[in-house]
Design an enzyme around this catalytic site. Sequence first.
Site, PDB file in Angstrom:
ATOM      1  N   ARG A 155      86.467 138.440 107.755  1.00  0.00           N
ATOM      2  CA  ARG A 155      85.787 137.064 108.182  1.00  0.00           C
ATOM      3  C   ARG A 155      84.178 137.487 107.610  1.00  0.00           C
ATOM      4  O   ARG A 155      83.522 138.528 108.180  1.00  0.00           O
ATOM      5  CB  ARG A 155      85.720 137.044 109.592  1.00  0.00           C
ATOM      6  CG  ARG A 155      84.936 135.753 110.046  1.00  0.00           C
ATOM      7  CD  ARG A 155      85.060 135.304 111.696  1.00  0.00           C
ATOM      8  NE  ARG A 155      84.382 134.407 111.762  1.00  0.00           N
ATOM      9  CZ  ARG A 155      83.237 134.103 112.401  1.00  0.00           C
ATOM     10  NH1 ARG A 155      82.363 135.328 112.535  1.00  0.00           N
ATOM     11  NH2 ARG A 155      82.513 133.091 112.596  1.00  0.00           N
TER      12      ARG A 155
ATOM     13  N   THR B  48      82.225 148.226  88.176  1.00  0.00           N
ATOM     14  CA  THR B  48      80.645 148.504  88.136  1.00  0.00           C
ATOM     15  C   THR B  48      79.979 147.390  87.913  1.00  0.00           C
ATOM     16  O   THR B  48      78.759 147.452  87.745  1.00  0.00           O
ATOM     17  CB  THR B  48      80.455 149.480  86.929  1.00  0.00           C
ATOM     18  OG1 THR B  48      80.990 149.043  85.878  1.00  0.00           O
ATOM     19  CG2 THR B  48      80.971 150.827  87.199  1.00  0.00           C
ATOM     20  N   ALA B  49      80.541 146.062  88.163  1.00  0.00           N
ATOM     21  CA  ALA B  49      79.779 144.909  88.085  1.00  0.00           C
ATOM     22  C   ALA B  49      79.513 144.208  89.386  1.00  0.00           C
ATOM     23  O   ALA B  49      79.075 144.941  90.092  1.00  0.00           O
ATOM     24  CB  ALA B  49      80.799 143.812  87.306  1.00  0.00           C
ATOM     25  N   TYR B  50      80.210 142.942  89.850  1.00  0.00           N
ATOM     26  CA  TYR B  50      79.794 142.586  90.910  1.00  0.00           C
ATOM     27  C   TYR B  50      80.364 143.147  92.279  1.00  0.00           C
ATOM     28  O   TYR B  50      80.044 143.274  93.295  1.00  0.00           O
ATOM     29  CB  TYR B  50      80.173 141.014  90.865  1.00  0.00           C
ATOM     30  CG  TYR B  50      80.302 140.263  92.406  1.00  0.00           C
ATOM     31  CD1 TYR B  50      79.033 140.410  93.003  1.00  0.00           C
ATOM     32  CD2 TYR B  50      81.345 139.531  92.852  1.00  0.00           C
ATOM     33  CE1 TYR B  50      78.968 139.675  94.164  1.00  0.00           C
ATOM     34  CE2 TYR B  50      81.066 138.563  94.019  1.00  0.00           C
ATOM     35  CZ  TYR B  50      80.030 138.651  94.801  1.00  0.00           C
ATOM     36  OH  TYR B  50      79.782 138.173  95.866  1.00  0.00           O
TER      37      TYR B  50
ATOM     38  N   SER C  38      77.935 146.062  93.200  1.00  0.00           N
ATOM     39  CA  SER C  38      76.826 145.553  93.774  1.00  0.00           C
ATOM     40  C   SER C  38      77.141 144.885  95.133  1.00  0.00           C
ATOM     41  O   SER C  38      76.125 144.882  96.190  1.00  0.00           O
ATOM     42  CB  SER C  38      75.988 144.276  93.148  1.00  0.00           C
ATOM     43  OG  SER C  38      77.119 143.224  93.379  1.00  0.00           O
TER      44      SER C  38
ATOM     45  N   ASP D  59      78.138 139.518  77.607  1.00  0.00           N
ATOM     46  CA  ASP D  59      79.392 139.857  78.346  1.00  0.00           C
ATOM     47  C   ASP D  59      80.266 138.557  78.738  1.00  0.00           C
ATOM     48  O   ASP D  59      81.539 138.588  78.797  1.00  0.00           O
ATOM     49  CB  ASP D  59      79.098 140.377  79.858  1.00  0.00           C
ATOM     50  CG  ASP D  59      78.627 141.922  79.430  1.00  0.00           C
ATOM     51  OD1 ASP D  59      79.104 142.433  78.520  1.00  0.00           O
ATOM     52  OD2 ASP D  59      77.970 142.676  80.067  1.00  0.00           O
TER      53      ASP D  59
ATOM     54  N   ASN E 199      87.462 141.623  84.508  1.00  0.00           N
ATOM     55  CA  ASN E 199      86.844 142.219  85.469  1.00  0.00           C
ATOM     56  C   ASN E 199      87.273 141.995  87.093  1.00  0.00           C
ATOM     57  O   ASN E 199      87.478 143.085  87.544  1.00  0.00           O
ATOM     58  CB  ASN E 199      85.167 141.675  85.683  1.00  0.00           C
ATOM     59  CG  ASN E 199      84.218 142.391  84.581  1.00  0.00           C
ATOM     60  OD1 ASN E 199      84.644 143.375  84.012  1.00  0.00           O
ATOM     61  ND2 ASN E 199      83.074 141.850  84.445  1.00  0.00           N
ATOM     62  N   ASP E 200      87.407 140.794  87.491  1.00  0.00           N
ATOM     63  CA  ASP E 200      87.616 140.604  89.117  1.00  0.00           C
ATOM     64  C   ASP E 200      88.035 139.213  89.294  1.00  0.00           C
ATOM     65  O   ASP E 200      87.589 138.428  88.623  1.00  0.00           O
ATOM     66  CB  ASP E 200      86.336 141.101  89.992  1.00  0.00           C
ATOM     67  CG  ASP E 200      85.222 140.361  89.359  1.00  0.00           C
ATOM     68  OD1 ASP E 200      85.199 139.212  89.493  1.00  0.00           O
ATOM     69  OD2 ASP E 200      84.080 141.193  89.178  1.00  0.00           O
TER      70      ASP E 200
END
Length: 289
Positions: free
Chosen positions: A169, A182-184, A187, A69, A143-144
Amino acid sequence: MNSSQIAEDTTETTAPRCFGMYTRRATPVIEEAMARTRALLQRSGIEVVDLQSILSGTNVEVLLAFGGDGTMLHAVRLMAPLSIPVLGINFGHVGYLCAIKENDIETALQLVIDSKYSIESRTMLQGDVYHDGELVWQSRAFNDFQVGGCNRTVTLEITINGHAFGKVRGDGVIIATKTGSTAYAFSAGGPALLIDAISLVSSNAVFSSAIRSLVLPTNAHLRIRNLTEIARPYVIADGQKDFLIGHNTELQVTASTCPALLVNLGLISEVETLHRGFQEVMLRELDSN
């Protein structure tokens, strides 16, 4: 003018097809697979070039990315502004973003050679970092984007479409695409997006925030301003490219004008099958309520 001259004048020439090949880690297994791929393509009359040739201006039909990936994320970011589709061949652990596995190379290549594939367009994010009104760093993300990653508590001010929304914060925030949801981001407690949208997610350790997760349309304009004076967080694209930011530095995130283009062969990996099954379960639950 004789008949041979007439034949020469009316003969149409077809430009040779050209593919690219790329890997970030040239292990013996990957090198062998790439040599096998190159030979197969060349036997079919297809020219093969490397990534540097593409970045120097060589036009290719498809880029074949050999790896996991991480390789796909890097390749997609580079190819998106060139409108070149990417086909991922998985030699990593999960390889969710890769369309095919090592054992399917010959089958997949024949489909590509025969032009039996479609091109799937996916939204990417554009991130621009400003300090004192000056653009100091920019990147795309498939992704992000993450703001944080400094192992210290950070305070971030969130503005959406020009309206102050609130402060976070804690560890930081994640801005994810549908692909990256659906990745980091997932989670960290964010939603798995079933539609083309952008999610804004507060990272795991949040001490005070009006925001845990939001789903925004792809035309949203986000600004994340770092109010932290002691710690210096990072802006991180796809977990790969990062930039250290200071107090009052601002990240602006929008949908990129260059979508990611992926080669779709109709071959569904085991991981993608699991992901689609997860989506189907969620949709059934929504329909039953």
